[in-house]
Design an enzyme around this catalytic site. Structure first.
Site, short mmCIF file in Angstrom:
data_model
loop_
_atom_site.label_atom_id
_atom_site.label_comp_id
_atom_site.label_asym_id
_atom_site.label_seq_id
_atom_site.Cartn_x
_atom_site.Cartn_y
_atom_site.Cartn_z
N CYS A 111 17.56 5.94 -2.79
CA CYS A 111 17.35 6.72 -4.01
C CYS A 111 18.43 7.78 -4.19
CB CYS A 111 15.96 7.35 -4.01
SG CYS A 111 15.49 8.07 -2.44
N SER B 37 0.82 -1.22 0.00
CA SER B 37 0.00 0.00 0.00
C SER B 37 0.85 1.26 0.00
CB SER B 37 -0.90 0.01 1.24
OG SER B 37 -0.11 0.02 2.42
N GLY B 38 2.16 1.10 0.12
CA GLY B 38 3.04 2.26 0.12
C GLY B 38 3.42 2.68 -1.28
N TYR B 39 4.26 3.68 -1.36
CA TYR B 39 4.61 4.23 -2.67
C TYR B 39 5.47 3.27 -3.49
CZ TYR B 39 2.87 8.74 -1.00
OH TYR B 39 2.09 9.76 -0.53
N THR B 40 6.54 2.76 -2.90
CA THR B 40 7.37 1.84 -3.67
C THR B 40 6.66 0.50 -3.84
OG1 THR B 40 8.51 1.08 -1.70
CG2 THR B 40 9.52 2.91 -2.87
N ASN C 236 12.97 8.49 -8.15
CA ASN C 236 13.27 7.82 -6.88
C ASN C 236 12.48 6.53 -6.67
OD1 ASN C 236 11.19 9.94 -6.66
ND2 ASN C 236 10.88 9.08 -4.61
N1 LIG Z 1 10.00 6.48 -1.33
C1 LIG Z 1 11.19 6.41 -1.89
O1 LIG Z 1 11.54 7.25 -2.72
C2 LIG Z 1 12.16 5.30 -1.56
C3 LIG Z 1 13.31 5.20 -2.33
C4 LIG Z 1 14.24 4.20 -2.02
C5 LIG Z 1 13.98 3.34 -0.98
N2 LIG Z 1 12.85 3.47 -0.24
C6 LIG Z 1 12.63 2.55 0.86
O2 LIG Z 1 11.53 1.72 0.54
C7 LIG Z 1 10.84 1.40 1.73
C8 LIG Z 1 9.38 1.76 1.54
O3 LIG Z 1 9.29 3.15 1.30
P1 LIG Z 1 7.94 3.81 0.85
O4 LIG Z 1 8.26 5.21 0.49
O5 LIG Z 1 7.25 2.95 -0.12
O6 LIG Z 1 7.15 3.83 2.22
P2 LIG Z 1 5.58 3.97 2.52
O7 LIG Z 1 4.92 4.63 1.36
O8 LIG Z 1 5.49 4.58 3.84
O9 LIG Z 1 5.08 2.45 2.57
C9 LIG Z 1 5.46 1.58 3.58
C10 LIG Z 1 4.63 0.33 3.50
O10 LIG Z 1 5.05 -0.58 4.48
C11 LIG Z 1 3.94 -1.07 5.22
N3 LIG Z 1 4.40 -1.25 6.58
C12 LIG Z 1 4.84 -0.30 7.46
N4 LIG Z 1 5.24 -0.86 8.61
C13 LIG Z 1 5.06 -2.20 8.48
C14 LIG Z 1 5.27 -3.30 9.34
N5 LIG Z 1 5.75 -3.13 10.58
N6 LIG Z 1 4.96 -4.53 8.88
C15 LIG Z 1 4.45 -4.69 7.64
N7 LIG Z 1 4.22 -3.68 6.79
C16 LIG Z 1 4.52 -2.44 7.21
C17 LIG Z 1 2.87 0.00 5.08
O11 LIG Z 1 1.55 -0.50 4.96
P3 LIG Z 1 0.54 -0.87 6.15
O12 LIG Z 1 0.81 0.11 7.24
O13 LIG Z 1 -0.82 -0.77 5.56
O14 LIG Z 1 0.92 -2.27 6.46
C18 LIG Z 1 3.17 0.55 3.70
O15 LIG Z 1 2.52 -0.22 2.72
C19 LIG Z 1 11.51 2.17 2.85
O16 LIG Z 1 12.41 1.35 3.52
C20 LIG Z 1 12.25 3.24 2.13
O17 LIG Z 1 13.38 3.69 2.83
C21 LIG Z 1 11.92 4.42 -0.55
#
Ligand SMILES: NC(=O)c1ccc[n+]([C@@H]2O[C@H](COP(=O)([O-])OP(=O)(O)OC[C@H]3O[C@@H](n4cnc5c(N)ncnc54)[C@H](OP(=O)(O)O)[C@@H]3O)[C@@H](O)[C@H]2O)c1
Ligand SMILES: NC(=O)c1ccc[n+]([C@@H]2O[C@H](COP(=O)([O-])OP(=O)(O)OC[C@H]3O[C@@H](n4cnc5c(N)ncnc54)[C@H](OP(=O)(O)O)[C@@H]3O)[C@@H](O)[C@H]2O)c1
Ligand SMILES: NC(=O)c1ccc[n+]([C@@H]2O[C@H](COP(=O)([O-])OP(=O)(O)OC[C@H]3O[C@@H](n4cnc5c(N)ncnc54)[C@H](OP(=O)(O)O)[C@@H]3O)[C@@H](O)[C@H]2O)c1
Ligand SMILES: NC(=O)c1ccc[n+]([C@@H]2O[C@H](COP(=O)([O-])OP(=O)(O)OC[C@H]3O[C@@H](n4cnc5c(N)ncnc54)[C@H](OP(=O)(O)O)[C@@H]3O)[C@@H](O)[C@H]2O)c1
Ligand SMILES: [Zn+2]
Ligand SMILES: [Zn+2]
Lengths: 54, 358, 358, 358, 358, 54
Positions: free
Chosen positions: D159, D24-27, D322
C-alpha cells in the site's frame, strides 16, 4: 447582588450596570437580561434557538 | 493555588509510603501519576508481572521522568497504604497479604463494593473472603464521607455506577424519587474502561467511530447502583469513540410534579459544597450540559438536568473521567478523607480547553 | 513535588498581577489556566470583545470554578505582566498601550518574532512598529535562556517553528549540520492550531479523519526557523485528526557520517538538563519515538532521532502540544525565566496515560 | 452508469469462480465485497482457519446479507481465479496448491513482488520458491498494464509503495528525475494497514489521536519502490488516527528547474486516461490536494504536487485507500486487465462526501 | 448483482431528468451521488447560491469526475423529478415553483412531514402552505409503501425519527405496545446531522471526542414519531464523535410479559422481506447489535433488541446513516417506489468493513 | 552501575542481577540484556521485530 431566576444563586452585579445588558449566572450559566437597574431586576434573556439543522 | 500551606505542612510530617498493585494497567498508571504529585504520599512500589524490572515510563510515557521500576506483586514491602488496581477476583485472593503489608488498603476492583456475599454471587462469580464485605467502605465521598475516616479497607466505586449514582442521588435525597419509579439509565463510555489487555473488539480499527451497545441489559454496575440508591434501574451501556469518559443519562419520572427550582434546590443542597462536583444545567455557549471531555483528566464530576414539561420526565446528565472520578481519582480522594488529608490534595488538575478526546 | 519551598517563597513575595488579551481564544484560555494555577501570578484581567461581561467558564468549561469575567480589551488596568494572545497584526497596533499598562509584555503572535522589518514584510503584511523588533526577545528558553532575564518584550515562538527548531538545534550546535545541507521538514498538526474562529474546512465533518496538506510550501514559520538556525528548510505541513499537537519530522543529510553515539551525545549535551525536553529515541513498548499525545496538556517537548545507515540520513522527530510548549506554556516558561521565578512554576502537569486525542 | 452493456455481456459469458484465501482478514473481506458485486466473478470459497463454518457476515457485518460461510484453507476447490490475502510467507508455502486449484493466482502479500531472491532476502526472511519471482507480474496497472494480460501469477503492490510510486512515477517518466536525486518520502497511514490481529500498540486506547513514527527508517516497502522506480528513497512512515488510508508526501529536488506547466504536463501525460487516478493540485474549496478520505472506500488514487520556488523543491502528494488501491482494489483491477474484463468492473464506487474517517 | 436485467430495461425506457435543490449541502451531495449512479435518473440541475457556476466536484470531492456545475435555484428547468434538500422553511416557500417545474417533488426537510398545520406550528414556526400537508406522503417505505405509488409530493422523514420509528414500529404492529406505555428514546448522532454551515459548536476542536446532550428534551422529531406511532415518547439526543450515523436506543416496558420469541416474531414479520432492514440481535463476534458504522454509506437500517428479564424492559436498538436511510437514501427509495422502479435501484452499496468513522 | 551501549547514559543495576535478565535504559529506553554479572556487561537485547503487517 441579585438572585438568578433560574437556579436561585446569588449573582454579583458590577457597578455601572445598564438596562438591557446580558450577563450569565456563574452557577447555572443561564444568560440573564438586566430588566431594571434600580433596584436590579434580572430575567432570562431571550435565547437564540440553536438549531442543529435536522 | 491556596494549597501551599497544607502542602508544606504535609511535607513536614513526611509523606506516607504506598504500594500500587497492578501499576502497569490503566487505573494503576493513574494512581502512580496522582500519588507522585501528591504532597502526602510517595510511591514505594509499583507492581507488574509482565513488566517487572522495567521503568514505569516504558509503559506510561507521561511518567518517563521518574526512575521508578515495576516489581513483582508477590514480593510486597511494608508500606502505609496499598492501592490495588487489578481485575476483579484478584484482590479478594490477596487481601490478607495486602492488609498485612499496609495499614490502609484501597481496592479499585468490584471485590469489596457490595455488602453481602449473595449480592456478589448474583452479579459476579463467588467470593472467597465475604467476611470483609461488611468492613469495607464504599469510597464515594459525596455519599460516604462520614464513614471513611479511619477506614482500613476502602472499595472504590465502579465508573458507570459512580456516574449514575452522582446524577440520581440528589433526587432521592430530596425525596423527589422514592425508589419505586421507573428509572432508565443510558450510559456512554470510552475505551479505557476495558483495561489494557488487547482484543479484537477493542482494536482501533473495530472500535473507532462506534456507537456500540455493549451491555444492553444486565451490566454488573447495576448491583452497586441498586444497593446504594435502594432502587432498581433499567441500565444500558454503549461504547462510543472516546478513550476516557463515562456519561450517564438518566430518565426519571417523579410521581409528583417538580419545577426547575425544585431541581436546582435538590442538586445545590447536595453538591454546592462539594469540591469535585459541578452543576451544569443549561446556560450558554457550547458546553451547556455535562460532558466527559470537560472533566477529562480531572477528578471532577459534572452533573446537570433538564425538565420535560410534556411528560413529567426529568433527564439527568452526569459526566466523569472513568479513570479519575470513576476509579483512581475517587480512590485517592477517599484515601485523603480516610487519612485526614486535604480532600483535594493531589487532585487539583482542572482539565483542558480546548481538548479533543482525552 | 519538590516545588513547595519555592512556591511558598513565591507566595510570600506576593503574586504578580497579569492581564491576558485575547483570553477567549485557545492560547488565551491556556494562559488563564496556567496563570491561575501559578504561585507567582494572579489574573487581574481577561479580555474578550465578543464575551465581555460573561464568565470565563462560559467559554472555557475547565475554568468554571473561577468567578472571573471577561472585560473589553480597550479598558486596561495597570498590571505587572501582560500576555497578548491575539492574531498577528493586533499586538503591533497596541504595543504602546500594552507597554504602558504593564512592565513586561509577552506576545504570543508572530508580530515580534522576527528581527527585521524586511523579514516581516517578506512573510507577513507590513509592520507598524518595527522599532520593537530588535528589542523583543524570542521566548524559547532552551535557546534564549541567557537573553530573557529582565526582558520587557518577549515574543513566544510559533508552534511548528518551536517543534522544528527543538529537533534540529542540537545538530547545529554539535556541528553535525552547518546550514548548507538539504533539510526536509514534514509537519503534522492538530486543529487547535487554527484558533477559535469557525470555518468550513475546520468543521468536525470536513476535518475528521484527515491527512490534509494545508501548507505544501511557503509556511510562515519557515521565517523563524531559518532566522534562528541560520539555514533554509523545505517545509510542508499536514493537518491530521487531533486537536492538540504538532509533530515535526526532519530529514537531514549530514556531510560527514555520524553514529548513533554522536547523535546521543549531541542531543544529551543540549537537553539533558532541560526541564521540558525529553529524549525519546528507540526503546521498547508502544511509545518509542516522540508523539504529540505523550506530551499533550504539558509543556514538555519530546525529541528523538533515528539513523538510516543506507543513505546517511538522520530522521529527527519532535513532538509538542501546540498550545503549551508551542505557545502559552512557552510564554509562561519564558516569563518565569525573565522574572526570576522557578522555571517550572505553573507548568508541572505531566500529562495523561492512557489518553485519546487531547 | 454506462457499464450496463459490458455488464450484461459479462453475465452472458457467465462469471468466473473464485477462491479468497485469508477471507476473514481486512483485505480478504474487501475482496469478498468487491467480487460479490463484480459482474464477472462469483465467490466460490472464502477461507479462514479461525472462523471456518461461520458466516462471512459474522466477521464482516457489511456482508451480512450473503449466505456464504468460511471454509478451511487446506481444502481448496477448483476455481478459475484464486486471491490470496495472507501475511507474507504464507503464499510462497502454498503457491503450488494455489496454482493447481486455479488458473490465475493473485497474491496480495509481499511474497512475489520483488524480482530476485536476493532482494527478498535483504528485506524479508528467505524465499522458499524463488523460481516464481520472475514469472510474477506486479499488479499496478498504471505501470504494468502491458504485462498483465494473460498473467497467471500476479503480485498486488504494497500500500505505501503504491502510494509512493504513483506519486513519483510521472517525474521519472518525464525525465524530471533521473534516480540520482535525494528523495524524501514521508508517509502517513491508517490502522487497517496492520491487519486484523490485535496488539497493545493497535488498541483503540493506545492508537487514538496519534502521530506515531512506526517505521523511522528501513520500511520494507522501500524495496518495491526502489525496484520499480530504479532509485533509492529516504522513507519514513507515521501512523495517524484514521482506519483506511495511506498518504505519501514526497519531497524531491530535480537537478534542472521545472515549472508548474512542466509538472502538469508530466502528470497529465501519465494519468489523464487512467480510470483510477485523479489529479488534484491546488484549486479551491476544502479539498485542494490529495487526501485519503476523499478516496476512502474507492479504488481511486489522488495525485498532486506543489512547487517550492525558493529552493527548487517539488512536493508530491498521493493518497489512496490502503485496502483498495493499496491492495484488494488493485488486485481486482489487475485481474480485470489480466482476464480481459472492463477495467473498472466491480470498482465503480465513487466514495462519500461528507465522510468522517472511513 | 442480479440487477442487470432491470437496469437494462430501465435504461431502454430512458432515465428521468432530475433537479436537486440545495445540492451543495450534505444531503444534496448524497442525492447527486445516488442519482448519478442510478439507472433510472439523470441529474439535469444541481442548485447552489453560494457555489453557482462552480463544479460540483469543488464542493464534493467524490464527484470530481463529473463535469456538472451548480446553478442558481431561482432558474429552474423543467424536469421529471425535483429533490429539495434545503433547510426547513425553504421548500414551503417554493413548493409551487417546484411543482410547476417537476411532476414529482421529493422534499427532505420537515416542511411536509406532519399532517396538520397545528402540529407544524407547535414544533416549528408557522406554515405558509398548509394545504399541501394532507397531500404529502411520508417517505418511509417500510410503513408507507402502499401510499407512495403515484405520489406527487413526498416528504422524506427526519433522521432521528426514522431510526426511532423503525425500531419501535414492530412492537406496535404486533400489539406488544399500545401507545400508553412509557417510552424512553435515547439517541446518539453524528456531526453531519447539523448540515454544512460552520459554527463554533460544530468545529472540529469543540466537537471531537464528545458525548454532548444537544437536545435534552423537546426535539422536533418527536412530532413525527408521535404522529406516526400514535404514542408519546420521552426523547433525548446526544451528539457523539462520528460524522455519519444515528443510533436510537428505545427503552420500553410492555404491559404484558414478552419472550425473545415474541420479539423475533414481531420484528421478522415486519422486516423479513424488507430490502433495507437487517435484524441484528445478539449473535457472535464484534458486531452483535445495531451500529451506525456497520451501515455507513448504505441505505440499510440495522434493527435489534434485547430483553431485560428483571424488569420487563425491552431495549430496542436501531442504527442508520442519517444521510442515507435518514434522508437522501430514503428519498431515493421512496421515489423508486413512487415511480415504479426497482426498489433497490441506485442503493446497492453494501458498506465497508473494516471502516473507521464514516 | 553500567553504561548503556545505545546512548551512553549510566544505568543503575540492582543487587541480585542475573545473567540473561532484561532491563531498559531509563534514558534511551532501549532494552539491555545482562551478558555478564561480574563485572556487569550489558548488550542490546535481541528485539522482536514488531511487524505492522503490511
Ligand atoms: N492491510 C493492508 O493495508 C494491506 C495493504 C497491502 C497489502 N497487504 C497484504 O495483504 C495481506 C493480508 O493483509 P491483511 O491486512 O488483510 O491481514 P489480516 O487482516 O491479518 O488477514 C490475514 C488473513 O490470512 C489468514 N491467514 C493467516 N495465516 C494464514 C495461514 N498460515 N494460512 C492460511 N490463512 C492464513 C487469516 O485468517 P485465519 O487465521 O482465520 O485463517 C486472515 O484471514 C498481507 O500479506 C499484507 O501484507 C495488506
Ligand atoms: N478502567 C476503568 O475505567 C475502571 C474504572 C473503575 C474501576 N476499574 C477497576 O479497576 C481495576 C483495574 O482496571 P484497569 O482498567 O486498570 O485494568 P488493566 O488496565 O487491565 O490493569 C490491570 C492490572 O492488574 C495487573 N494484574 C492482572 N492480574 C493480576 C494478578 N493476578 N495479580 C497481580 N496483578 C495482576 C496487570 O498487570 P500485570 O499483568 O503486568 O501484572 C495490570 O497492571 C479493575 O478491577 C477494574 O474493574 C476500572
Ligand atoms: N493556536 C495555536 O496553536 C498557536 C500556537 C502558537 C502561536 N499562536 C498565536 O497565538 C495567537 C492567538 O492564537 P489563538 O489560536 O489563541 O487564536 P484564537 O483562538 O482565534 O483567539 C484570538 C483571541 O484574540 C481576540 N482578538 C481577536 N482580534 C482582536 C483584536 N483586534 N483586539 C483584541 N482582541 C482580539 C479574540 O477574542 P475576541 O474576538 O472576543 O476579542 C480571541 O480571544 C495568534 O497570534 C497565533 O498565531 C497560536
Ligand atoms: N443532515 C441530515 O442528517 C439530515 C437528515 C434528514 C433530513 N435532513 C434535512 O435535509 C435538509 C437539508 O439538510 P442538510 O444537512 O443537507 O443541510 P445543508 O448541508 O446545510 O445544505 C442546505 C442546502 O440548501 C441550500 N439552501 C439553503 N437555503 C436556501 C434557500 N433559501 N434557497 C435555496 N437553497 C438554499 C444551501 O446551499 P446554498 O446556500 O449554496 O444555496 C445548501 O446547499 C434539511 O431540511 C434537513 O433538516 C437533513
Ligand atoms: Zn443561575
Ligand atoms: Zn540508553
Amino acid at each position: 447582588m441579585a438572585e438568578c431566576v433560574e437556579c436561585g444563586a446569588d449573582v454579583p452585579l458590577h457597578d455601572d450596570l445598564e438596562s438591557g445588558e446580558i450577563i450569565d449566572c456563574a452557577t447555572c450559566g443561564v444568560e440573564l437580561e438586566v430588566i431594571d437597574v434600580n433596584p436590579p431586576v434580572l430575567d432570562r434573556a431571550p435565547e437564540l434557538e440553536e438549531d442543529w439543522g435536522e | 493555588m491556596a494549597a501551599a500551606t497544607e502542602e508544606q505542612t504535609a511535607e513536614s510530617v513526611s509523606a506516607l509510603s504506598t504500594t500500587v498493585i497492578g501499576a502497569s494497567g490503566y487505573t494503576g498508571g493513574e494512581l502512580l501519576r496522582l500519588l507522585s504529585g501528591h504532597p502526602n504520599f510517595e510511591v514505594a512500589q509499583a507492581t507488574s508481572r509482565e513488566y517487572a524490572n522495567k521503568t514505569v515510563g516504558s509503559v506510561h510515557p507521561n511518567l518517563r521522568g521518574t526512575g521508578l521500576r515495576f516489581s513483582e506483586p508477590d514480593d510486597l514491602d511494608s508500606v502505609d497504604v496499598l492501592f490495588a488496581a487489578t481485575p476483579h477476583g484478584v484482590s479478594m485472593e490477596h487481601v490478607d497479604e495486602f492488609k498485612e503489608s499496609a495499614d490502609t488498603v484501597v481496592d479499585l476492583s468490584a471485590d469489596f463494593r457490595l455488602e453481602t456475599e449473595a449480592e456478589y454471587d448474583e452479579w459476579y462469580d463467588g467470593h472467597v473472603c465475604p467476611e470483609y464485605l461488611d468492613e469495607a467502605v464504599y469510597a464515594l465521598p459525596e455519599i460516604f464521607r462520614e464513614e471513611l475516616p479511619g477506614a482500613e479497607l476502602i472499595a472504590a466505586g465502579g465508573c458507570n455506577a459512580t456516574a449514575t449514582i452522582l446524577g440520581l442521588y440528589p433526587l432521592f435525597d430530596a425525596g423527589i424519587l422514592s425508589g419505586s419509579e421507573q428509572i432508565v439509565v443510558d450510559v456512554k463510555v470510552g475505551s479505557s474502561e476495558g483495561g489494557a489487555s488487547p482484543s479484537k473488539a477493542s482494536s482501533h480499527v473495530e472500535r473507532s467511530g462506534i456507537v456500540r451497545p455493549y451491555a444492553p441489559t444486565g451490566h454488573r454496575h447495576e448491583a452497586e447502583i441498586e444497593a446504594i440508591l435502594d432502587t432498581s434501574v433499567s441500565f444500558t451501556a454503549h461504547a462510543v469513540d472516546m478513550v476516557r469518559g463515562a456519561s450517564a443519562t438518566s430518565h426519571v419520572f417523579p410521581d409528583s410534579p417538580v419545577s426547575k427550582g425544585d431541581l436546582w434546590k435538590a442538586y445545590r443542597s447536595c453538591y454546592e459544597e462539594e469540591p469535585f462536583v459541578r452543576l451544569v444545567a443549561g446556560g450558554s455557549g457550547v458546553y451547556r450540559y455535562p460532558e466527559p471531555k470537560a472533566v477529562a483528566g480531572t477528578n471532577n464530576a459534572e452533573v446537570g438536568f433538564e425538565l420535560d414539561p410534556s411528560n413529567k420526565r426529568v433527564v439527568v446528565f452526569s459526566a466523569i473521567d472513568n479513570l479519575m472520578k470513576g476509579s483512581a481519582g475517587q480512590a485517592v480522594h477517599a484515601a485523603n478523607v480516610a487519612l485526614g488529608f486535604e480532600e483535594t490534595a493531589g487532585l487539583e488538575f482542572q482539565g483542558l480547553h480546548p481538548v479533543g478526546s482525552p
